[in-house]
Design a protein around this motif. Structure first.
Motif, short mmCIF file in Angstrom:
data_model
loop_
_atom_site.label_atom_id
_atom_site.label_comp_id
_atom_site.label_asym_id
_atom_site.label_seq_id
_atom_site.Cartn_x
_atom_site.Cartn_y
_atom_site.Cartn_z
N GLU A 1 -1.06 9.67 -12.83
CA GLU A 1 0.03 8.83 -13.35
C GLU A 1 0.73 8.07 -12.22
N MET A 2 0.91 8.71 -11.07
CA MET A 2 1.49 7.99 -9.94
C MET A 2 0.60 6.82 -9.54
N GLU A 3 -0.71 7.08 -9.46
CA GLU A 3 -1.65 6.01 -9.13
C GLU A 3 -1.57 4.88 -10.16
N ARG A 4 -1.55 5.24 -11.44
CA ARG A 4 -1.52 4.25 -12.51
C ARG A 4 -0.27 3.37 -12.40
N ARG A 5 0.88 4.01 -12.21
CA ARG A 5 2.14 3.25 -12.12
C ARG A 5 2.15 2.30 -10.94
N LEU A 6 1.68 2.77 -9.80
CA LEU A 6 1.66 1.92 -8.62
C LEU A 6 0.67 0.78 -8.77
N GLN A 7 -0.51 1.07 -9.27
CA GLN A 7 -1.53 0.04 -9.46
C GLN A 7 -1.07 -1.00 -10.49
N ALA A 8 -0.31 -0.56 -11.50
CA ALA A 8 0.23 -1.50 -12.49
C ALA A 8 1.18 -2.49 -11.84
N ARG A 9 1.73 -2.14 -10.69
CA ARG A 9 2.62 -3.03 -9.93
C ARG A 9 1.86 -3.75 -8.81
N SER A 10 0.52 -3.72 -8.88
CA SER A 10 -0.35 -4.37 -7.89
C SER A 10 -0.21 -3.76 -6.50
N ILE A 11 0.05 -2.47 -6.45
CA ILE A 11 0.15 -1.75 -5.19
C ILE A 11 -1.13 -0.95 -5.00
N GLN A 12 -1.78 -1.13 -3.85
CA GLN A 12 -2.96 -0.33 -3.55
C GLN A 12 -2.51 1.10 -3.28
N VAL A 13 -3.33 2.05 -3.72
CA VAL A 13 -2.99 3.46 -3.53
C VAL A 13 -4.13 4.14 -2.79
N ILE A 14 -3.77 4.83 -1.72
CA ILE A 14 -4.73 5.67 -0.99
C ILE A 14 -4.23 7.10 -1.19
N VAL A 15 -5.03 7.92 -1.84
CA VAL A 15 -4.64 9.32 -2.05
C VAL A 15 -5.31 10.18 -1.00
N TYR A 16 -4.49 10.86 -0.20
CA TYR A 16 -4.99 11.85 0.75
C TYR A 16 -4.55 13.20 0.22
N ASP A 17 -5.51 13.98 -0.19
CA ASP A 17 -5.20 15.26 -0.79
C ASP A 17 -5.62 16.37 0.17
N ILE B 1 0.85 -1.20 0.00
CA ILE B 1 0.00 0.00 0.00
C ILE B 1 0.88 1.24 0.00
N VAL B 2 0.48 2.23 -0.77
CA VAL B 2 1.11 3.54 -0.73
C VAL B 2 0.04 4.56 -0.36
N ILE B 3 0.34 5.34 0.66
CA ILE B 3 -0.51 6.48 1.01
C ILE B 3 0.15 7.69 0.37
N LEU B 4 -0.51 8.23 -0.61
CA LEU B 4 0.04 9.33 -1.40
C LEU B 4 -0.62 10.63 -0.95
N GLU B 5 0.19 11.52 -0.39
CA GLU B 5 -0.32 12.83 0.00
C GLU B 5 0.45 13.89 -0.77
N PRO B 6 -0.13 14.36 -1.87
CA PRO B 6 0.59 15.31 -2.72
C PRO B 6 0.85 16.66 -2.08
N GLY B 7 0.10 17.04 -1.08
CA GLY B 7 0.35 18.32 -0.41
C GLY B 7 0.05 19.52 -1.28
N GLY B 8 0.53 20.68 -0.83
CA GLY B 8 0.19 21.93 -1.48
C GLY B 8 1.33 22.61 -2.21
N ASN B 9 2.43 21.92 -2.42
CA ASN B 9 3.57 22.59 -3.05
C ASN B 9 3.30 22.99 -4.50
N ASP B 10 2.44 22.27 -5.18
CA ASP B 10 2.12 22.66 -6.56
C ASP B 10 1.51 24.06 -6.58
N LYS B 11 0.62 24.34 -5.63
CA LYS B 11 0.03 25.69 -5.57
C LYS B 11 1.11 26.72 -5.25
#
Length: 122
Positions: free
Chosen positions: A66-82, A41-51
Motif C-alpha cells: 500500500e505504501m508503494e501504491r500510494r507513492l507510485q500514484a503520486r509519480s514517485i519512484q519507490v525502491i524497497v530495501y527489505d 524517489i523514496v527508498i523504503l526500508e521497512p526494517g524488522g519492527n513488525d517481527k
C-alpha cells in the motif's frame, strides 16, 4: 547517502524520515504527510519492527504494498530495501546500515531523469 549520490553526479536532497521502533502500519499512516509533493524517489526500508511486535507477515506485506501504491500514484519512484540486505552492511545492532550499506543503496539508485522527459511508467 546524499554525499554518495552527489559523488555520482546526482544532485539530490536526502531526508531520513525513519522513526525508531515503528512498524509498517505506523509508516503507512504517516507516508502521505511525511513524503512531500515533488519527491522523485523514496527508498523504503521497512526494517524488522513488525517481527519484533508480532505483526503477521501478510499484514506487513500489505502495508508495504500500500505504501508503494500510494507513492507510485503520486509519480514517485519507490525502491524497497527489505531484510535481504546482508548483515555485513549493517552496524553492530543488525538494524542500521553501515557506510558501505548506504553506498550499496546509492549504487542501486536510478539515474536522475531529465526534467524535460517524464519518468517511464512502471
Amino acid at each position: 547517502m546524499q554525499a554518495l549520490l552527489r559523488a555520482k553526479g546526482i544532485d539530490a536532497q536526502v531526508t531520513n524520515a525513519g522513526v525508531p521502533l515503528e512498524t509498517t502500519g505506523m509508516m503507512l499512516r504517516r507516508i502521505d504527510k511525511d513524503v512531500p509533493d515533488g519527491t522523485d524517489i523514496v527508498i523504503l526500508e521497512p526494517g524488522g519492527n513488525d517481527k519484533r511486535f508480532l505483526v503477521p507477515p501478510q499484514w506487513r506485506a500489505a502495508n508495504i504494498a500500500e505504501m508503494e501504491r500510494r507513492l507510485q500514484a503520486r509519480s514517485i519512484q519507490v525502491i524497497v530495501y527489505d531484510e535481504f540486505i546482508p548483515l555485513h552492511y549493517r552496524t553492530l545492532d543488525f538494524i542500521h546500515l553501515t557506510q558501505e550499506g548506504h553506498a550499496m543503496i546509492a549504487g542501486d539508485a536510478p539515474p536522475r531523469r531529465n526534467a524535460s522527459r517524464p519518468a517511464p511508467a512502471r
